[in-house]
Design a protein around this motif. Sequence first.
Motif, mmCIF file in Angstrom:
data_model
loop_
_atom_site.group_PDB
_atom_site.id
_atom_site.type_symbol
_atom_site.label_atom_id
_atom_site.label_comp_id
_atom_site.label_asym_id
_atom_site.label_seq_id
_atom_site.Cartn_x
_atom_site.Cartn_y
_atom_site.Cartn_z
ATOM 1 N N ALA A 36 18.890 -40.863 -28.094
ATOM 2 C CA ALA A 36 18.797 -40.420 -29.490
ATOM 3 C C ALA A 36 17.382 -39.911 -29.777
ATOM 4 C CB ALA A 36 19.136 -41.576 -30.428
ATOM 5 N N PRO A 37 17.265 -38.755 -30.439
ATOM 6 C CA PRO A 37 15.930 -38.290 -30.839
ATOM 7 C C PRO A 37 15.297 -39.298 -31.785
ATOM 8 C CG PRO A 37 17.674 -36.899 -31.791
ATOM 9 C CD PRO A 37 18.335 -37.850 -30.849
ATOM 10 N N HIS A 45 9.912 -32.275 -32.984
ATOM 11 C CA HIS A 45 11.328 -32.222 -32.621
ATOM 12 C C HIS A 45 12.185 -31.882 -33.833
ATOM 13 C CE1 HIS A 45 15.271 -33.206 -30.999
ATOM 14 N NE2 HIS A 45 15.481 -33.819 -32.142
ATOM 15 N N TYR A 93 22.037 -49.003 -39.711
ATOM 16 C CA TYR A 93 22.868 -48.352 -38.692
ATOM 17 C C TYR A 93 22.063 -47.470 -37.732
ATOM 18 C CZ TYR A 93 26.615 -49.744 -41.810
ATOM 19 O OH TYR A 93 27.463 -50.480 -42.589
ATOM 20 N N CYS A 94 21.278 -46.571 -38.289
ATOM 21 C CA CYS A 94 20.723 -45.485 -37.485
ATOM 22 C C CYS A 94 19.530 -45.933 -36.648
ATOM 23 C CB CYS A 94 20.318 -44.326 -38.381
ATOM 24 S SG CYS A 94 21.437 -44.068 -39.779
ATOM 25 N N GLY A 150 27.378 -42.035 -37.316
ATOM 26 C CA GLY A 150 26.327 -42.940 -36.848
ATOM 27 C C GLY A 150 26.737 -44.402 -36.930
ATOM 28 N N GLU A 184 14.412 -28.671 -34.853
ATOM 29 C CA GLU A 184 15.860 -28.746 -35.056
ATOM 30 C C GLU A 184 16.261 -28.078 -36.366
ATOM 31 O OE1 GLU A 184 18.384 -29.913 -33.110
ATOM 32 O OE2 GLU A 184 16.865 -30.078 -31.557
ATOM 33 N N CYS A 189 19.513 -46.862 -32.793
ATOM 34 C CA CYS A 189 19.381 -45.849 -31.748
ATOM 35 C C CYS A 189 18.159 -44.956 -31.988
ATOM 36 C CB CYS A 189 20.637 -44.988 -31.685
ATOM 37 S SG CYS A 189 22.089 -45.902 -31.124
ATOM 38 N N HIS A 190 17.986 -44.520 -33.230
ATOM 39 C CA HIS A 190 16.952 -43.522 -33.491
ATOM 40 C C HIS A 190 15.547 -44.120 -33.582
ATOM 41 C CE1 HIS A 190 19.437 -39.930 -33.905
ATOM 42 N NE2 HIS A 190 20.370 -40.754 -34.348
ATOM 43 N N ALA A 239 19.977 -44.538 -25.900
ATOM 44 C CA ALA A 239 21.070 -43.634 -25.526
ATOM 45 C C ALA A 239 20.680 -42.177 -25.692
ATOM 46 C CB ALA A 239 22.334 -43.950 -26.348
ATOM 47 N N LEU A 250 22.547 -30.399 -38.765
ATOM 48 C CA LEU A 250 22.154 -31.796 -38.548
ATOM 49 C C LEU A 250 23.076 -32.732 -39.335
ATOM 50 C CD1 LEU A 250 18.263 -31.586 -38.616
ATOM 51 C CD2 LEU A 250 19.793 -31.621 -36.654
ATOM 52 N N GLN A 262 28.190 -36.200 -31.893
ATOM 53 C CA GLN A 262 27.954 -35.195 -30.845
ATOM 54 C C GLN A 262 27.378 -35.919 -29.642
ATOM 55 O OE1 GLN A 262 25.836 -31.371 -31.776
ATOM 56 N NE2 GLN A 262 24.175 -32.278 -30.587
ATOM 57 N N MET A 263 28.000 -35.790 -28.484
ATOM 58 C CA MET A 263 27.557 -36.469 -27.271
ATOM 59 C C MET A 263 27.352 -37.967 -27.542
ATOM 60 S SD MET A 263 26.503 -33.566 -25.276
ATOM 61 C CE MET A 263 24.897 -33.731 -24.548
ATOM 62 N N GLY A 264 26.135 -38.472 -27.356
ATOM 63 C CA GLY A 264 25.891 -39.904 -27.530
ATOM 64 C C GLY A 264 25.821 -40.345 -28.976
ATOM 65 N N MET A 265 25.896 -39.404 -29.897
ATOM 66 C CA MET A 265 25.819 -39.718 -31.323
ATOM 67 C C MET A 265 27.219 -39.986 -31.858
ATOM 68 S SD MET A 265 24.239 -39.770 -34.318
ATOM 69 C CE MET A 265 24.933 -39.754 -35.983
ATOM 70 N N MET A 324 15.579 -39.345 -42.724
ATOM 71 C CA MET A 324 15.066 -39.302 -41.348
ATOM 72 C C MET A 324 14.075 -38.147 -41.181
ATOM 73 S SD MET A 324 18.655 -40.158 -39.391
ATOM 74 C CE MET A 324 18.150 -39.910 -37.697
#
Length: 116
Positions: free
Chosen positions: A54-55, A64, A42-43, A92, A68, A46-47, A52, A77, A85-88, A109
């Motif tokens: 994603a960090p 980073h 899944y993650c 996930g 955080e 993006c990650h 999008a 987190l 949150q936002m694009g997240m 992660m």
Amino acid sequence: MRVAGSLALALALAGCGDPEPARDAGAERAEPRPPAAIYGRYCVNCHGRGMAGAPRVGPEFRLHWSHEVEEEGFEHLVRVAIEGQMGMPPRGTCFDCTDEELEATVIYMLKQSGAQ
Ligand code: HEC
């Protein structure tokens, strides 16, 4: 038979209107899935590549993630992972992940990024 079938379908469709994803879906599953498998399925979409906004995850991005954890805290987190949150997206996109599985995946992660 047909009537019962379409009634069940109507009920199932009505259930889809619920905007709040089930909190503890799959909670009764005996074995939690390994975080690496959840991340990989899944993650990483993006990650892994920073899709999008994603960090990204990885040793190059240790700063980073350390930042955080220090500034926002681990609990925050995990909350972002669960609620989105936002694009997240919430959870996930792993909608049948338990909160515990998501928390373990956040730890995974962070470890992949060398933070903590
Ligand atoms: C559709 C793309 C997408 C997917 C899939 C996705 N994420 Fe994210 N994630 C993002 C974006 C974008 C952000 C940044 C959100 C923001 O700007 O506030 C983010 C942020 C986060 C953060 C907070 C990072 C920070 O620096 O504050 C965590 C933790 C996280 N995601 C965990 C996960 C986990 C765990 C999964 C898999 C179960 C996952 N994400 C799947 C896009 C995604």
